[in-house]
Design an enzyme around this catalytic site. Sequence first.
Site, PDB file in Angstrom:
ATOM      1  N   THR A  36      83.888  -4.763  17.870  1.00 45.70           N
ATOM      2  CA  THR A  36      83.612  -3.418  17.370  1.00 45.70           C
ATOM      3  C   THR A  36      82.115  -3.174  17.450  1.00 45.70           C
ATOM      4  O   THR A  36      81.325  -4.052  17.128  1.00 45.70           O
ATOM      5  CB  THR A  36      84.078  -3.183  15.917  1.00 45.70           C
ATOM      6  OG1 THR A  36      83.600  -1.902  15.479  1.00 45.70           O
ATOM      7  CG2 THR A  36      83.596  -4.268  14.949  1.00 45.70           C
ATOM      8  N   ILE A  37      81.769  -1.959  17.884  1.00 44.27           N
ATOM      9  CA  ILE A  37      80.326  -1.663  17.938  1.00 44.27           C
ATOM     10  C   ILE A  37      79.781  -1.531  16.516  1.00 44.27           C
ATOM     11  O   ILE A  37      78.583  -1.532  16.304  1.00 44.27           O
ATOM     12  CB  ILE A  37      80.032  -0.369  18.745  1.00 44.27           C
ATOM     13  CG1 ILE A  37      80.646   0.859  18.071  1.00 44.27           C
ATOM     14  CG2 ILE A  37      80.443  -0.506  20.200  1.00 44.27           C
ATOM     15  CD1 ILE A  37      80.155   2.178  18.660  1.00 44.27           C
ATOM     16  N   ASP A  38      80.681  -1.423  15.512  1.00 48.32           N
ATOM     17  CA  ASP A  38      80.231  -1.263  14.126  1.00 48.32           C
ATOM     18  C   ASP A  38      79.707  -2.565  13.529  1.00 48.32           C
ATOM     19  O   ASP A  38      79.005  -2.534  12.516  1.00 48.32           O
ATOM     20  CB  ASP A  38      81.384  -0.766  13.241  1.00 48.32           C
ATOM     21  CG  ASP A  38      81.999   0.515  13.777  1.00 48.32           C
ATOM     22  OD1 ASP A  38      83.126   0.859  13.339  1.00 48.32           O
ATOM     23  OD2 ASP A  38      81.383   1.153  14.642  1.00 48.32           O
ATOM     24  N   GLY A  63      88.893   1.078  18.988  1.00 46.57           N
ATOM     25  CA  GLY A  63      87.855   1.690  19.827  1.00 46.57           C
ATOM     26  C   GLY A  63      87.408   0.716  20.919  1.00 46.57           C
ATOM     27  O   GLY A  63      87.115  -0.444  20.648  1.00 46.57           O
ATOM     28  N   GLN A 118      77.786   5.365  22.900  1.00 46.65           N
ATOM     29  CA  GLN A 118      77.531   4.022  22.343  1.00 46.65           C
ATOM     30  C   GLN A 118      78.673   3.051  22.642  1.00 46.65           C
ATOM     31  O   GLN A 118      78.537   1.843  22.491  1.00 46.65           O
ATOM     32  CB  GLN A 118      77.313   4.131  20.827  1.00 46.65           C
ATOM     33  CG  GLN A 118      76.110   4.976  20.456  1.00 46.65           C
ATOM     34  CD  GLN A 118      76.198   5.521  19.043  1.00 46.65           C
ATOM     35  OE1 GLN A 118      75.616   4.983  18.120  1.00 46.65           O
ATOM     36  NE2 GLN A 118      76.922   6.623  18.862  1.00 46.65           N
ATOM     37  N   ARG A 129      65.244  19.035  15.682  1.00 46.45           N
ATOM     38  CA  ARG A 129      66.486  19.100  16.461  1.00 46.45           C
ATOM     39  C   ARG A 129      67.320  17.863  16.163  1.00 46.45           C
ATOM     40  O   ARG A 129      66.796  16.826  15.774  1.00 46.45           O
ATOM     41  CB  ARG A 129      66.173  19.148  17.964  1.00 46.45           C
ATOM     42  CG  ARG A 129      65.385  20.373  18.417  1.00 46.45           C
ATOM     43  CD  ARG A 129      66.219  21.632  18.321  1.00 46.45           C
ATOM     44  NE  ARG A 129      65.519  22.804  18.844  1.00 46.45           N
ATOM     45  CZ  ARG A 129      64.738  23.591  18.106  1.00 46.45           C
ATOM     46  NH1 ARG A 129      64.537  23.287  16.807  1.00 46.45           N
ATOM     47  NH2 ARG A 129      64.145  24.642  18.648  1.00 46.45           N
ATOM     48  N   GLU A 145      76.577   7.800  11.014  1.00 46.88           N
ATOM     49  CA  GLU A 145      77.562   8.880  10.798  1.00 46.88           C
ATOM     50  C   GLU A 145      78.183   8.838   9.401  1.00 46.88           C
ATOM     51  O   GLU A 145      78.640   9.845   8.881  1.00 46.88           O
ATOM     52  CB  GLU A 145      78.659   8.796  11.851  1.00 46.88           C
ATOM     53  CG  GLU A 145      79.480   7.526  11.797  1.00 46.88           C
ATOM     54  CD  GLU A 145      80.495   7.419  12.908  1.00 46.88           C
ATOM     55  OE1 GLU A 145      80.711   8.392  13.641  1.00 46.88           O
ATOM     56  OE2 GLU A 145      81.119   6.356  13.049  1.00 46.88           O
ATOM     57  N   GLY A 184      79.275   3.843  13.776  1.00 49.92           N
ATOM     58  CA  GLY A 184      79.209   2.721  12.828  1.00 49.92           C
ATOM     59  C   GLY A 184      80.173   2.859  11.683  1.00 49.92           C
ATOM     60  O   GLY A 184      80.356   1.954  10.893  1.00 49.92           O
ATOM     61  N   ARG A 185      80.817   4.017  11.608  1.00 48.69           N
ATOM     62  CA  ARG A 185      81.780   4.322  10.529  1.00 48.69           C
ATOM     63  C   ARG A 185      81.108   4.072   9.175  1.00 48.69           C
ATOM     64  O   ARG A 185      80.054   4.640   8.912  1.00 48.69           O
ATOM     65  CB  ARG A 185      83.056   3.530  10.695  1.00 48.69           C
ATOM     66  CG  ARG A 185      84.230   4.399  10.254  1.00 48.69           C
ATOM     67  CD  ARG A 185      85.579   3.822  10.564  1.00 48.69           C
ATOM     68  NE  ARG A 185      86.304   4.621  11.551  1.00 48.69           N
ATOM     69  CZ  ARG A 185      87.163   4.100  12.418  1.00 48.69           C
ATOM     70  NH1 ARG A 185      87.366   2.805  12.433  1.00 48.69           N
ATOM     71  NH2 ARG A 185      87.792   4.845  13.289  1.00 48.69           N
TER      72      ARG A 185
END
Length: 376
Positions: free
Chosen positions: A145-147, A13, A294, A286, A242, A190-191
């Site tokens: 990684t953004i994670d 990613g 992100q 909502r 997520e 973030g997996r």
Amino acid sequence: MNKSRIGILTGGGDCAGLNPAIKWAVKTALDRRLTQECGTEFEVIGIRNGWQGLITVDPSKMENGKYTVTLNEAMVRTWDRLGGTYLGSSRTNPYNPENDCSRLVMDNIAKLGLEALICIGGEDTLGVAYKLGQAGVNVVGIPKTIDKDLSGTEYTLGFETALNVITNAVDSLRTTAGSHERIFVIETMGRHAGWLALEGGESSGAFIILIPECDFSMNKVNDLVLEGRSLGARYDIILVAEGAKPVGGTEILKDEAPDSFGHKYLGGIGEYVARGIRKGTGLETRSLTLGHLQRGGDPCAYDRRMGRYFGIAAVDLVVARDYGKMVSMKNGEITTVPIKEALKPSLVNIKTQYDTERYSGRRAILRVRRKIRGQC
Ligand code: F6P
């Protein structure tokens, strides 16, 4: 004068910080002082589209090839300001059990005359780098990684810029949430790690933060929301990673089909929680999913600096012929860790970094919290 050719690629990613890392690897390798110091003239070859580039390249057409580009200082001059990756990326896996191309990759690395390969990536990209290293390829890793789920490093490129996206999004949402006295549930990426939701929630002041490391009770979420209302809250912001799931439940997927590294496509827990709040409290709720926003945007100051430091340090490892390592940050210092170590997942420690009773960021940092029986 000796010559040495270094390959560099970005895999997995994409995110902010990749281009700064490439720029500073190039500037360091082509620094005249380095050439004089080690009596070697370096050349940096960008590999396009991650591992796909090394599978598909025609080594005989390296110049202006579709999958290779010789990088120089003039080309990369402005790259430290720009998001994404100029080299392109992919989720191609040379060790895909259904179509193993690892031998072809090693042959092409040899035919391109690459003395070393700098791999900028997360668990998947660096997992391939590790295997290639074990097979004799000179590899160096840069954490991306953004994670933020790599071990052996306090930082991975892209994380801070992603936090800024989350924080700005929550700031914008507060006005409409307040106008309508609504609950907003925001799903972050973030997996299987909760860092983005946890630190994004802490920086944006979210009321509740749900993470994969601590399965949640919908009843407790509703009790917390109703308690907040009884104390005068007009609206609430809830962040959900997520990969988070309810106690006894499973991750919610957008697509069952795994990618070439076996990852399934997560998505939908945000609306699941919003539906649960509507049903359990009767309050207007909502949801929205920030998704690839992100991963987008130009690098923040921190990702520019970390890309610079990691890019320079990666070339330092190549010069020292210290292969099989990933550059990293520990206790605020730039250092290294064996790539194999880095591949262990780094997850939120819910005992010390999370409030399991109120599903939020920790409320004790310098004192030991009394034991609280949580759902986790
Ligand atoms: O690993 C980074 C990441 O953004 C995860 O947080 C997310 O689940 C995944 O990549 C999305 O993958 P893709 O870009 O292939 O949709």
